[in-house]
Write an enzyme that holds these catalytic residues in place. Structure first.
Site, PDB file in Angstrom:
ATOM      1  CB  THR A 194      -0.922   0.003   1.236  1.00  0.00           C
ATOM      2  OG1 THR A 194      -1.740  -1.162   1.209  1.00  0.00           O
ATOM      3  CG2 THR A 194      -1.815   1.234   1.254  1.00  0.00           C
ATOM      4  CE1 TYR A 226      -3.462  -0.352  -1.824  1.00  0.00           C
ATOM      5  CE2 TYR A 226      -5.497   0.306  -0.730  1.00  0.00           C
ATOM      6  CZ  TYR A 226      -4.333  -0.437  -0.754  1.00  0.00           C
ATOM      7  OH  TYR A 226      -4.045  -1.275   0.282  1.00  0.00           O
ATOM      8  CB  SER A 269       2.062  -7.720   1.851  1.00  0.00           C
ATOM      9  OG  SER A 269       0.907  -7.400   2.571  1.00  0.00           O
ATOM     10  CB  THR A 308      -0.082  -3.483   6.458  1.00  0.00           C
ATOM     11  OG1 THR A 308      -1.305  -3.463   5.711  1.00  0.00           O
ATOM     12  CG2 THR A 308       0.556  -2.105   6.421  1.00  0.00           C
ATOM     13  CG  ASP A 309      -3.012  -7.381   3.714  1.00  0.00           C
ATOM     14  OD1 ASP A 309      -3.379  -6.521   4.541  1.00  0.00           O
ATOM     15  OD2 ASP A 309      -3.591  -7.558   2.627  1.00  0.00           O
ATOM     16  CE  LYS A 339      -3.525  -4.578   8.264  1.00  0.00           C
ATOM     17  NZ  LYS A 339      -3.583  -4.610   6.788  1.00  0.00           N
ATOM     18  CD  GLU A 390      -8.372 -27.354  28.255  1.00  0.00           C
ATOM     19  OE1 GLU A 390      -9.363 -28.018  27.895  1.00  0.00           O
ATOM     20  OE2 GLU A 390      -8.308 -26.107  28.173  1.00  0.00           O
TER      21      GLU A 390
END
Length: 349
Positions: A33, A46, A79, A112-113, A185, A306
């Site tokens: 981005t 975009y 990304s 950012t992903d 994120k 557990e």
């Protein structure tokens, strides 16, 4: 005597000149981005990775006062299309930069992903003490109040600061500095999209000043057991998500595909259903490494909680997210398939 005086004065002059030299920072661009271009400045749509790194650097001319900047385009992808090949290319190039003394720090621009995944992968394979800082943006470069130029300026400031050495790979975003192991994120669209839920940020960068308030106790730059280059073949590791009444068919499918490892994004303390338990037992008996992680955003997955990991043949992710557990298991399997050794990696790195 005159010769000694001249030598002394020359040493002082050299020291002063060296002290005045600006840090050399190389920016490796991958797209995202931060390099995005939209048809309208006031709409969300975009295309990622359209703007070259030279234009991004040109958007913040004042940064040249703090560092000597150069840029290289490694890839131009959103990304969501980040790949192992790009990761290996980044690692190889950064190793080359530092081995050849081409720079004092590296900044990576990234979508950012999957930014947290790239940061953690590089943190596990780069043995250098010099700073590597990853940043990006939530708004494209053509948007009103684009956050990319500020984030890039801050990331360069962090990479140029001597206090950033020996901290492993860092993520600089929205004026906070994060450890690559802990950051994730947490927002789909907000500019404060990153957090470290268990530990908080390491520090902050504001008004050209870098301040650290804590350090990671996990291994950062010394004792890296993992090495990669562009030719490294990485093991196949997949993630399976657990939810109410989830089918175990995908685990059975992965066993048939003879994958090297499986990470279970379990509920709560890395738990899963009876159907999953039976399928996982088949996987471990087939010599597939299985790691229990959790879909929860905070907390540890406890060994032999557990779930009887010793009996089932599984390991646990500690507090690594499923996506980061996949990375560590993938790299761990390049060295060993021994369950104890793999578990030690999760408690150490």
């Amino acid at each position: 005597m005159k010769k000694l005086v001249l030598v002394f004065l020359l040493c002082i002059a050299t020291s002063i000149t060296f002290g005045q030299q600006k840090p050399r920072i190389i920016i490796l661009a991958t797209g995202g981005t931060i390099a995005g271009e939209g048809k309208s400045s006031d709409r969300a749509g975009y295309t990622a990775g359209k703007i070259p790194i030279s234009d991004l650097i040109g958007s913040i001319p004042s940064v040249n006062s703090i560092a000597d900047i150069s840029g290289e385009q490694i890839s131009s992808v959103g990304s969501q299309d980040m790949s192992l090949d790009i990761w290996k290319k980044l690692a190889t190039r950064i190793n080359e930069i530092f081995s050849k003394n081409e720079a004092d720090g590296v900044v990576i621009t990234h979508g950012t992903d999957t930014q947290e995944e790239t940061a953690y992968f590089l943190n596990l394979v780069l043995p250098h003490e010099l700073p590597v800082v990853i940043t990006g943006s939530m708004r494209p470069a053509t948007a009103i109040s684009a956050d990319g130029p500020k984030n890039l300026f801050d990331a360069i400031t962090v990479a140029a600061d001597p206090k950033s050495r020996k901290r492993g790979v860092l993520v600089s975003f929205n004026e906070s500095i994060y450890d690559s192991r802990e950051v994730t994120k947490t927002s789909t669209t907000k500019v404060n999209a990153f957090k470290s839920p268990d530990s908080g940020p390491l520090g902050e960068v504001y008004d050209g000043r870098v301040e650290y308030y804590k350090s990671s106790v996990r291994e950062t730059t010394k004792g890296r057991p993992f090495e990669v280059n562009t030719n490294t073949k990485l093991p196949k590791v997949e993630i399976v998500y657990m939810y109410a009444d989830a089918s175990a068919d995908y685990i059975d499918y992965l066993v048939k595909q003879k994958v090297d490892g499986i990470v279970i994004a379990g509920v709560g303390n890395g738990n899963f259903s009876k159907a999953f338990t039976d399928a996982i037992q088949k996987a471990t008996k087939a010599n597939i490494s299985v790691c229990r992680a959790s879909r929860c955003i905070e907390g540890r997955v406890v060994l032999d909680g557990e779930t009887n990991d010793n009996e089932l043949g599984t390991i646990v992710s500690d507090n690594l997210s499923p996506q980061k557990a996949r990375i560590l298991l993938m790299l761990g399997l390049t060295k060993s398939k021994n369950k104890k050794e793999l578990q030690d990696y999760f408690f150490h790195f």
